[in-house]
Design a protein around this motif. Sequence first.
Motif, PDB file in Angstrom:
ATOM      1  N   ASN A 108       0.749  -1.193  -0.051  1.00  0.00           N
ATOM      2  CA  ASN A 108      -0.009  -0.119   0.112  1.00  0.00           C
ATOM      3  C   ASN A 108       0.744   1.216  -0.043  1.00  0.00           C
ATOM      4  O   ASN A 108       1.800   1.410   0.983  1.00  0.00           O
ATOM      5  N   VAL A 134      -7.615  -6.639  -1.490  1.00  0.00           N
ATOM      6  CA  VAL A 134      -8.098  -7.742  -0.864  1.00  0.00           C
ATOM      7  C   VAL A 134      -8.070  -7.527   0.555  1.00  0.00           C
ATOM      8  O   VAL A 134      -7.200  -6.539   0.982  1.00  0.00           O
ATOM      9  N   PHE A 208     -14.179   1.844  10.937  1.00  0.00           N
ATOM     10  CA  PHE A 208     -14.687   2.495   9.915  1.00  0.00           C
ATOM     11  C   PHE A 208     -16.047   2.896   9.872  1.00  0.00           C
ATOM     12  O   PHE A 208     -16.543   4.137   9.483  1.00  0.00           O
ATOM     13  N   SER A 260      -8.095  -0.238  10.094  1.00  0.00           N
ATOM     14  CA  SER A 260      -7.120  -0.178   9.060  1.00  0.00           C
ATOM     15  C   SER A 260      -5.890  -1.069   9.739  1.00  0.00           C
ATOM     16  O   SER A 260      -5.655  -1.105  11.086  1.00  0.00           O
ATOM     17  N   SER A 261      -5.129  -1.506   8.934  1.00  0.00           N
ATOM     18  CA  SER A 261      -3.937  -2.254   9.416  1.00  0.00           C
ATOM     19  C   SER A 261      -3.071  -1.253  10.067  1.00  0.00           C
ATOM     20  O   SER A 261      -2.304  -1.929  10.939  1.00  0.00           O
TER      21      SER A 261
HETATM   22  C1  LIG Z   1      -7.859   0.215   4.521  1.00  0.00           C
HETATM   23  C2  LIG Z   1      -7.589  -1.277   3.900  1.00  0.00           C
HETATM   24  C3  LIG Z   1      -8.297  -2.316   4.874  1.00  0.00           C
HETATM   25  C4  LIG Z   1      -8.241  -1.226   2.659  1.00  0.00           C
HETATM   26  O1  LIG Z   1      -8.154  -2.480   1.694  1.00  0.00           O
HETATM   27  C5  LIG Z   1      -6.106  -1.446   3.840  1.00  0.00           C
HETATM   28  O2  LIG Z   1      -5.748  -2.026   2.772  1.00  0.00           O
HETATM   29  C6  LIG Z   1      -5.212  -1.407   5.135  1.00  0.00           C
HETATM   30  O3  LIG Z   1      -5.969  -1.376   6.312  1.00  0.00           O
HETATM   31  O4  LIG Z   1      -4.195  -1.573   4.826  1.00  0.00           O
END
Ligand SMILES: CC(C)(CO)C(=O)C(=O)O
Length: 309
Positions: A108, A134, A208, A260-261
């Motif tokens: 990400n 995913v 969320f 979120s992660s």
């Molecule tokens: C925000 C979310 C759940 C979206 O896919 C995500 O990718 C994360 O938390 O890193």
Amino acid sequence: MKIGILGMGGIGSFIGAKLTKNYENDPETDIIFICRNATKKAINQDGLTLITADETLTAKPFLTSDVPEEIGTLDMLILATKSFSLAQAIKTYQDCIKEDTVIIPLQNGVDAKDIIVKNLNHYNSNILEGCIYVASNIEKPGVVKHLGGPGKIVFGNTDEIDFKWVETILTTGGLQATYTKDIKTFLWKKYMFVSPVATMTSALNIPFGALVENAEYMRILENMMKEVKALANAFNVTITDQDIEAALGMLSNFPYQSKSSLQLDFENNSPQTEKYNLVDYVIEQGETFEITVDTYKDMNKKIIALYTT
Ligand SMILES: CC(C)(CO)C(=O)C(=O)O
Ligand SMILES: NC(=O)C1=CN([C@@H]2O[C@H](COP(=O)(O)OP(=O)(O)OC[C@H]3O[C@@H](n4cnc5c(N)ncnc54)[C@H](OP(=O)(O)O)[C@@H]3O)[C@@H](O)[C@H]2O)C=CC1
């Protein structure tokens, strides 16, 4: 074809289990899981288990290793570590990467390629960019649960070389994959959702659903998305107001309690988090390009107060 997957966590295992299952009878394709310690031990002992809503797959790869000499040179390397591990991982497995190894990072963020280029000790024209849609998390070493999302990979490059053939390799391996020359737009659109949501839910320590039901929070979230939009524009990537609308709407597709992660890593006192890539990067680049990112700065102060005092 030798395909290595570096990092057998939520993402790497989702991909690795599918590729291994689909290529198990193909003597020309070897799938290699690059992992270490407890994960390596568990996979060597019991195979890799991927639990999905429909099935539980147990995959035994051609090789599970963290030894570059044993892995040898790879034709394709899928990078599935967290962003903060990427630089070290590239340095460690430098010798497994030859000049034409196709590299696909799936972190990400929008700067994975920059990190790879900076840490690779030789030129490689095949460093692509990518992302995956995913939710898939480690249950315990060697066991990963697919929680939702289509698992779609979008990857590509912006120069003249054509990597459409890589899409065929991934889809034959049971993955949903799309090759595009417009990868920057995909990366930034995903970032424009993930970064503000992760930043704000971490700063306010709310799931969320609590964001969605509060009009003022949604207004602040929209401001953060606009700040990312302005930054994307500075990188010559166009994000539209409709993209922002769509991203805001997407939040309601998640269950109320979703986190979120980044937020989970803070809550779990993880020794490292992706804060740099998801929060600080926007502030840093905002300053570089003289773009106002005040909402990010406010949220960052809250994150620092909440988790580092
Ligand atoms: C925000 C979310 C759940 C979206 O896919 C995500 O990718 C994360 O938390 O890193
Ligand atoms: N999980 C998800 O649903 C989603 C994640 N993403 C993004 O994908 C990326 C990966 O996330 P995720 O899969 O959740 O992360 P995880 O923490 O679940 O997995 C990362 C794995 O990388 C391994 N690793 C790190 N460095 C090395 C190394 N040098 N050698 C071997 N293994 C290494 C870690 O192993 P060790 O324990 O040994 O350090 C760990 O198993 C992140 O950028 C995330 O934001 C994107 C979309 C959804």
